[in-house]
Scaffold this active site. Structure first.
Site, PDB file in Angstrom:
ATOM      1  N   TYR A 299       0.859  -1.179   0.000  1.00 32.21           N
ATOM      2  CA  TYR A 299       0.000   0.000   0.000  1.00 32.21           C
ATOM      3  C   TYR A 299       0.897   1.230   0.000  1.00 32.21           C
ATOM      4  CZ  TYR A 299      -3.955  -2.980   1.432  1.00 32.21           C
ATOM      5  OH  TYR A 299      -4.935  -3.950   1.512  1.00 32.21           O
TER       6      TYR A 299
ATOM      7  N   PRO B  17     -16.436  -4.405   1.523  1.00 33.53           N
ATOM      8  CA  PRO B  17     -17.795  -4.544   2.059  1.00 33.53           C
ATOM      9  C   PRO B  17     -18.744  -3.462   1.548  1.00 33.53           C
ATOM     10  CG  PRO B  17     -16.369  -3.594   3.716  1.00 33.53           C
ATOM     11  CD  PRO B  17     -15.482  -4.012   2.579  1.00 33.53           C
TER      12      PRO B  17
END
Length: 292
Positions: A57, A214
């Site tokens: 990341y 999600p």
């Protein structure tokens, strides 16, 4: 906040994902360095004790921000990372699946986070061909060698627990035949429940299931989760944001589900954390269960 075991840690069911802390495309420094640090510090103030990150990341950026904001870490803080992937100079996501890649990834995470041991590290299984994000068929010989590397790292004390990511039920069964698995990360949300068999198996074995995306994929222009009519309707009815409704539904699916919503905004962080207190009534839950 309710908790669930993540290996030797008991973590709140709402954690924090560090993927959105680096710059656009998960590349380079954040737009606002001080704001990124403020988000991480506020997360801990709110009682979050589960932070998910990855060396790729940024690369390096998310881990370095976590270290700057929070080191020395509270004993209760579960830092979870992942290995199995890499980035090139154009920001493409690349497989890094060989055992030496995994070992190097674990050591790089420990170095950039300035810690001797991680609560867990997820082996991110990547396939070949047109969609490397999909595990596809199990490469048994490679997967066995990958597991051997992860087990060795755990036995040496570099990681407290072994996790898996983007796996099939077959991957999970093979892994459980060899060792303990403490967490699984697969894509799962209101409209994409492809990983339901994996979630069910995790529940059966007491394994934390951590859904990524999600709220729908961060890499697609349209969001079928937040834009779903049922989500929009229930958000308006309950005076909540669509994101809060989608996250609250995901928490309601099973007690072993742990959320790691990511953000670079303190306000959004506080909204995300508040979903732990949202109770969906039976009618709302049924409406959302039928949304897929």
């Amino acid at each position: 906040m309710q908790t669930f075991p993540l290996g030797s840690f008991h973590v709140g069911r709402v954690g924090f994902g560090a993927m959105q802390l680096p710059g656009p495309g998960v590349l380079g420094p954040p737009r606002d360095h001080d704001q990124a640090l403020a988000v991480l510090r506020r997360a801990v103030e709110l009682g979050i004790n589960h932070i998910d990150t990855a060396q790729f990341y940024g690369p390096n950026v998310a881990n370095e921000l976590i270290r700057e904001a929070l080191h020395p870490y509270p004993d209760s803080l579960a830092l979870v990372s992942k290995v199995g992937g890499d980035r090139d100079e154009q920001g493409n996501w690349l497989p890094a699946q060989q055992p030496d890649d995994l070992r190097r990834g674990i050591e790089d995470n420990l170095r950039t986070l300035a810690t001797d041991r991680l609560a867990a590290v997820n082996l991110r299984v990547m396939g070949a061909g047109d969609d490397p994000s999909s595990p596809g068929e199990v490469d048994r010989e490679l997967f066995d060698r990958q597991l051997t590397t992860m087990i060795k790292a755990r036995d040496e004390g570099l990681i407290a627990g072994i996790g898996l990511s983007s796996i099939s039920p077959e991957h999970l069964q093979i892994a459980l035949d060899r060792t303990e698995i403490v967490t699984v990360q697969n894509a799962y949300n209101l409209v994409d429940r492809t990983s339901q068999p994996v979630l069910d198996a995790c529940l059966e074995h007491g394994i934390a299931f951590v859904p990524f995306f999600p709220l729908g994929s961060a890499f697609t222009p349209d969001n079928p989760v937040l834009g779903h009519p049922a989500v929009q309707r229930e958000a308006a009815k309950l005076g909540r944001t669509p994101a809060q409704i989608a996250l609250a539904w995901t928490l309601s699916v099973a007690p072993n589900v742990l959320l790691i919503p990511g953000t670079s905004s303190v306000g959004h962080l506080e909204e995300n954390t508040a979903v732990a207190d949202i109770e969906l009534d039976d009618e709302t839950k049924t409406q959302l269960d039928d949304a897929a």
